[in-house]
Design a protein around this motif. Structure first.
Motif, PDB file in Angstrom:
ATOM      1  N   TYR A 134       0.803  -1.223   0.000  1.00  0.00           N
ATOM      2  CA  TYR A 134       0.000   0.000   0.000  1.00  0.00           C
ATOM      3  C   TYR A 134       0.838   1.275   0.000  1.00  0.00           C
ATOM      4  CZ  TYR A 134      -4.054  -2.924   0.853  1.00  0.00           C
ATOM      5  OH  TYR A 134      -5.050  -3.878   0.727  1.00  0.00           O
ATOM      6  N   VAL A 135       2.103   1.162   0.355  1.00  0.00           N
ATOM      7  CA  VAL A 135       2.952   2.357   0.423  1.00  0.00           C
ATOM      8  C   VAL A 135       4.046   2.316  -0.650  1.00  0.00           C
ATOM      9  CG1 VAL A 135       4.464   3.763   1.877  1.00  0.00           C
ATOM     10  CG2 VAL A 135       2.497   2.592   2.885  1.00  0.00           C
ATOM     11  N   TRP A 136       4.911   1.312  -0.604  1.00  0.00           N
ATOM     12  CA  TRP A 136       6.041   1.258  -1.535  1.00  0.00           C
ATOM     13  C   TRP A 136       5.655   0.779  -2.932  1.00  0.00           C
ATOM     14  CZ3 TRP A 136      10.056  -1.490   2.124  1.00  0.00           C
ATOM     15  CH2 TRP A 136      10.515  -0.556   3.054  1.00  0.00           C
ATOM     16  N   TYR A 137       4.835  -0.253  -3.003  1.00  0.00           N
ATOM     17  CA  TYR A 137       4.470  -0.856  -4.291  1.00  0.00           C
ATOM     18  C   TYR A 137       2.953  -0.823  -4.471  1.00  0.00           C
ATOM     19  CZ  TYR A 137       9.180  -3.049  -4.190  1.00  0.00           C
ATOM     20  OH  TYR A 137      10.534  -3.301  -4.131  1.00  0.00           O
ATOM     21  N   PRO A 138       2.346   0.363  -4.549  1.00  0.00           N
ATOM     22  CA  PRO A 138       0.892   0.413  -4.702  1.00  0.00           C
ATOM     23  C   PRO A 138       0.460  -0.311  -5.978  1.00  0.00           C
ATOM     24  CG  PRO A 138       1.883   2.552  -5.183  1.00  0.00           C
ATOM     25  CD  PRO A 138       2.965   1.711  -4.607  1.00  0.00           C
ATOM     26  N   ALA A 139      -0.621  -1.053  -5.879  1.00  0.00           N
ATOM     27  CA  ALA A 139      -1.105  -1.847  -7.018  1.00  0.00           C
ATOM     28  C   ALA A 139      -1.292  -0.953  -8.244  1.00  0.00           C
ATOM     29  CB  ALA A 139      -2.429  -2.509  -6.649  1.00  0.00           C
ATOM     30  N   PRO A 140      -0.874  -1.459  -9.415  1.00  0.00           N
ATOM     31  CA  PRO A 140      -0.356  -2.802  -9.684  1.00  0.00           C
ATOM     32  C   PRO A 140       1.171  -2.845  -9.807  1.00  0.00           C
ATOM     33  CG  PRO A 140      -1.013  -1.798 -11.736  1.00  0.00           C
ATOM     34  CD  PRO A 140      -1.213  -0.751 -10.666  1.00  0.00           C
ATOM     35  N   LEU A 141       1.904  -1.938  -9.150  1.00  0.00           N
ATOM     36  CA  LEU A 141       3.359  -1.892  -9.306  1.00  0.00           C
ATOM     37  C   LEU A 141       4.046  -3.143  -8.762  1.00  0.00           C
ATOM     38  CD1 LEU A 141       4.196   1.858  -8.553  1.00  0.00           C
ATOM     39  CD2 LEU A 141       3.946   0.716 -10.761  1.00  0.00           C
ATOM     40  N   HIS A 142       3.449  -3.786  -7.765  1.00  0.00           N
ATOM     41  CA  HIS A 142       4.070  -5.010  -7.255  1.00  0.00           C
ATOM     42  C   HIS A 142       4.055  -6.106  -8.321  1.00  0.00           C
ATOM     43  CE1 HIS A 142      -0.221  -5.581  -6.359  1.00  0.00           C
ATOM     44  NE2 HIS A 142       0.011  -6.872  -6.460  1.00  0.00           N
ATOM     45  N   GLN A 143       3.047  -6.073  -9.212  1.00  0.00           N
ATOM     46  CA  GLN A 143       2.997  -7.029 -10.309  1.00  0.00           C
ATOM     47  C   GLN A 143       3.948  -6.619 -11.431  1.00  0.00           C
ATOM     48  OE1 GLN A 143      -1.455  -6.630 -10.271  1.00  0.00           O
ATOM     49  NE2 GLN A 143      -1.341  -8.776 -10.856  1.00  0.00           N
ATOM     50  N   LEU A 189       9.537  -4.479 -15.145  1.00  0.00           N
ATOM     51  CA  LEU A 189      10.509  -5.572 -15.223  1.00  0.00           C
ATOM     52  C   LEU A 189       9.828  -6.903 -15.491  1.00  0.00           C
ATOM     53  CD1 LEU A 189      12.937  -4.757 -12.267  1.00  0.00           C
ATOM     54  CD2 LEU A 189      13.343  -4.422 -14.698  1.00  0.00           C
ATOM     55  N   GLU A 190       8.693  -7.106 -14.865  1.00  0.00           N
ATOM     56  CA  GLU A 190       7.984  -8.372 -14.973  1.00  0.00           C
ATOM     57  C   GLU A 190       6.769  -8.280 -15.889  1.00  0.00           C
ATOM     58  OE1 GLU A 190       7.569 -12.440 -13.915  1.00  0.00           O
ATOM     59  OE2 GLU A 190       9.163 -11.025 -13.399  1.00  0.00           O
ATOM     60  N   GLN A 191       6.084  -7.156 -15.848  1.00  0.00           N
ATOM     61  CA  GLN A 191       4.845  -7.012 -16.610  1.00  0.00           C
ATOM     62  C   GLN A 191       4.622  -5.544 -16.942  1.00  0.00           C
ATOM     63  OE1 GLN A 191       1.596  -9.400 -15.020  1.00  0.00           O
ATOM     64  NE2 GLN A 191       0.155  -7.756 -15.476  1.00  0.00           N
ATOM     65  N   ASP A 192       4.264  -5.259 -18.179  1.00  0.00           N
ATOM     66  CA  ASP A 192       3.971  -3.886 -18.593  1.00  0.00           C
ATOM     67  C   ASP A 192       2.540  -3.520 -18.228  1.00  0.00           C
ATOM     68  OD1 ASP A 192       6.520  -3.747 -19.672  1.00  0.00           O
ATOM     69  OD2 ASP A 192       5.854  -4.473 -21.635  1.00  0.00           O
ATOM     70  N   MET A 193       2.335  -2.241 -17.933  1.00  0.00           N
ATOM     71  CA  MET A 193       1.026  -1.764 -17.502  1.00  0.00           C
ATOM     72  C   MET A 193       0.595  -0.569 -18.352  1.00  0.00           C
ATOM     73  SD  MET A 193       0.141  -3.656 -14.856  1.00  0.00           S
ATOM     74  CE  MET A 193       0.955  -4.887 -13.814  1.00  0.00           C
ATOM     75  N   VAL A 194      -0.563  -0.025 -18.030  1.00  0.00           N
ATOM     76  CA  VAL A 194      -1.102   1.144 -18.725  1.00  0.00           C
ATOM     77  C   VAL A 194      -1.222   2.303 -17.743  1.00  0.00           C
ATOM     78  CG1 VAL A 194      -3.248   2.111 -19.700  1.00  0.00           C
ATOM     79  CG2 VAL A 194      -2.323  -0.048 -20.584  1.00  0.00           C
ATOM     80  N   VAL A 195      -0.766   3.477 -18.188  1.00  0.00           N
ATOM     81  CA  VAL A 195      -0.908   4.696 -17.396  1.00  0.00           C
ATOM     82  C   VAL A 195      -2.060   5.506 -17.982  1.00  0.00           C
ATOM     83  CG1 VAL A 195       0.222   6.793 -16.562  1.00  0.00           C
ATOM     84  CG2 VAL A 195       1.573   4.724 -16.949  1.00  0.00           C
ATOM     85  N   VAL A 247      -1.529  12.311 -14.640  1.00  0.00           N
ATOM     86  CA  VAL A 247      -1.599  10.861 -14.514  1.00  0.00           C
ATOM     87  C   VAL A 247      -2.751  10.527 -13.573  1.00  0.00           C
ATOM     88  CG1 VAL A 247      -0.448   8.811 -13.613  1.00  0.00           C
ATOM     89  CG2 VAL A 247       0.835  10.456 -14.992  1.00  0.00           C
ATOM     90  N   ILE A 248      -3.745   9.824 -14.093  1.00  0.00           N
ATOM     91  CA  ILE A 248      -4.920   9.474 -13.297  1.00  0.00           C
ATOM     92  C   ILE A 248      -4.655   8.227 -12.462  1.00  0.00           C
ATOM     93  CG2 ILE A 248      -7.379   8.933 -13.365  1.00  0.00           C
ATOM     94  CD1 ILE A 248      -6.654  11.741 -14.372  1.00  0.00           C
ATOM     95  N   LYS A 249      -4.138   7.187 -13.120  1.00  0.00           N
ATOM     96  CA  LYS A 249      -3.911   5.933 -12.404  1.00  0.00           C
ATOM     97  C   LYS A 249      -3.121   4.968 -13.285  1.00  0.00           C
ATOM     98  CE  LYS A 249      -4.656   2.746  -9.205  1.00  0.00           C
ATOM     99  NZ  LYS A 249      -4.012   2.808  -7.868  1.00  0.00           N
ATOM    100  N   ILE A 250      -2.264   4.182 -12.652  1.00  0.00           N
ATOM    101  CA  ILE A 250      -1.609   3.071 -13.333  1.00  0.00           C
ATOM    102  C   ILE A 250      -2.504   1.850 -13.131  1.00  0.00           C
ATOM    103  CG2 ILE A 250       0.425   1.582 -13.417  1.00  0.00           C
ATOM    104  CD1 ILE A 250       2.017   3.955 -12.246  1.00  0.00           C
ATOM    105  N   VAL A 251      -2.874   1.192 -14.223  1.00  0.00           N
ATOM    106  CA  VAL A 251      -3.831   0.092 -14.130  1.00  0.00           C
ATOM    107  C   VAL A 251      -3.292  -1.159 -14.789  1.00  0.00           C
ATOM    108  CG1 VAL A 251      -5.841   1.591 -13.971  1.00  0.00           C
ATOM    109  CG2 VAL A 251      -5.011   0.897 -16.223  1.00  0.00           C
TER     110      VAL A 251
END
Length: 239
Positions: free
Chosen positions: A28-37, A214-220, A229-233
């Motif tokens: 919830y602090v360092w790797y807010p979802a979905p950054l941990h993925q 590094l592991e999975q690309d996301m959408v900003v 930037v509204i949200k990383i999803v």
């Protein structure tokens, strides 16, 4: 209740409390979802917590025998090993936490705390010299011509790892407006149902850019007019 059971329950309770605090800090602090993925730290985190919650208390249960002469020493060794393993894993996760989300004119990239080049950190603006201990901050990378004015990129390094090249994302507003993709383009790699669910949750988002992980690309998700930037999803920007 036997002394053995009391010690085990006390050890287990303390381990669980520490685990809950660490889970909150990481997810919830360092790797807010979905950054941990995006960074692939989920498995490492649960291995770390398994050591803290399961292996440590289990070993203390196995070595605990009342009236044993070396009991205090044995328990001290178990706890020392547990703390050492936990500290190493926790340090690794802390160093790998995302410090900056950097826009480089084509996409966003995650710069981890361990990636930051410190050799020229004194040349960075004060607000970029010390990454936050909380959630990662979003910034933009200067244009190549502006980078050359400040300082040529040091050999064997990557420009986005140098905070001296960071600027406020607002300064990249026009560029983001030019290249940001329409949300309709997300249908190429995602189901319409999932896209609609995300857009319903974030109605001010009208465009997007990719985030390289590094592991999975996301959408900003972005608001094109404000370049905010509204949200990383967790949607796929490409294959």
């Amino acid at each position: 209740m036997s002394k053995r059971l009391k010690f085990f329950l006390g050890h287990f309770t303390i381990s669980v409390i520490i685990t809950l605090i660490v889970l909150y800090l990481i997810f919830y602090v360092w790797y807010p979802a979905p950054l941990h993925q995006a960074l692939g730290i989920t498995h490492l985190t649960f291995m770390l917590l398994a050591i803290d919650v399961v292996i440590g208390p289990l070993f203390s249960w196995l070595v605990y025998k009342e009236d044993k002469k070396s009991l205090k020493f044995d328990l001290a060794v178990v706890i020392l090993l547990q703390v050492s393993a936990f500290a190493y894993g926790f340090y690794t996760i802390a160093k790998g936490r995302p410090a900056w989300i950097v826009y480089d004119s084509l996409a966003f990239h995650i710069v981890r705390h361990s990636d930051i080049e410190t050799s020229h950190l004194h040349l960075a603006k004060p607000e970029y010299q010390h990454p936050s201990w909380f959630k990662p901050q979003v910034v933009a990378l200067l244009d190549t011509k502006d980078i050359q004015k400040i300082h040529p990129i040091p050999k064997f390094t990557i420009s986005m790892d140098h905070p001296m090249y960071y600027t406020d994302l607002k300064n990249a507003k026009s560029k983001i407006g030019e290249i940001a993709f329409s949300v309709k383009d997300l249908t190429k790699f995602n189901s319409e149902k999932k896209i609609q669910q995300v857009l319903t949750e974030f109605p001010t988002a009208d465009s997007w850019l990719g985030l390289s992980g590094l592991e999975q690309d996301m959408v900003v998700l972005i608001n094109k007019e404000t370049a905010e930037v509204i949200k990383i999803v967790e949607l796929r920007p490409w294959h």
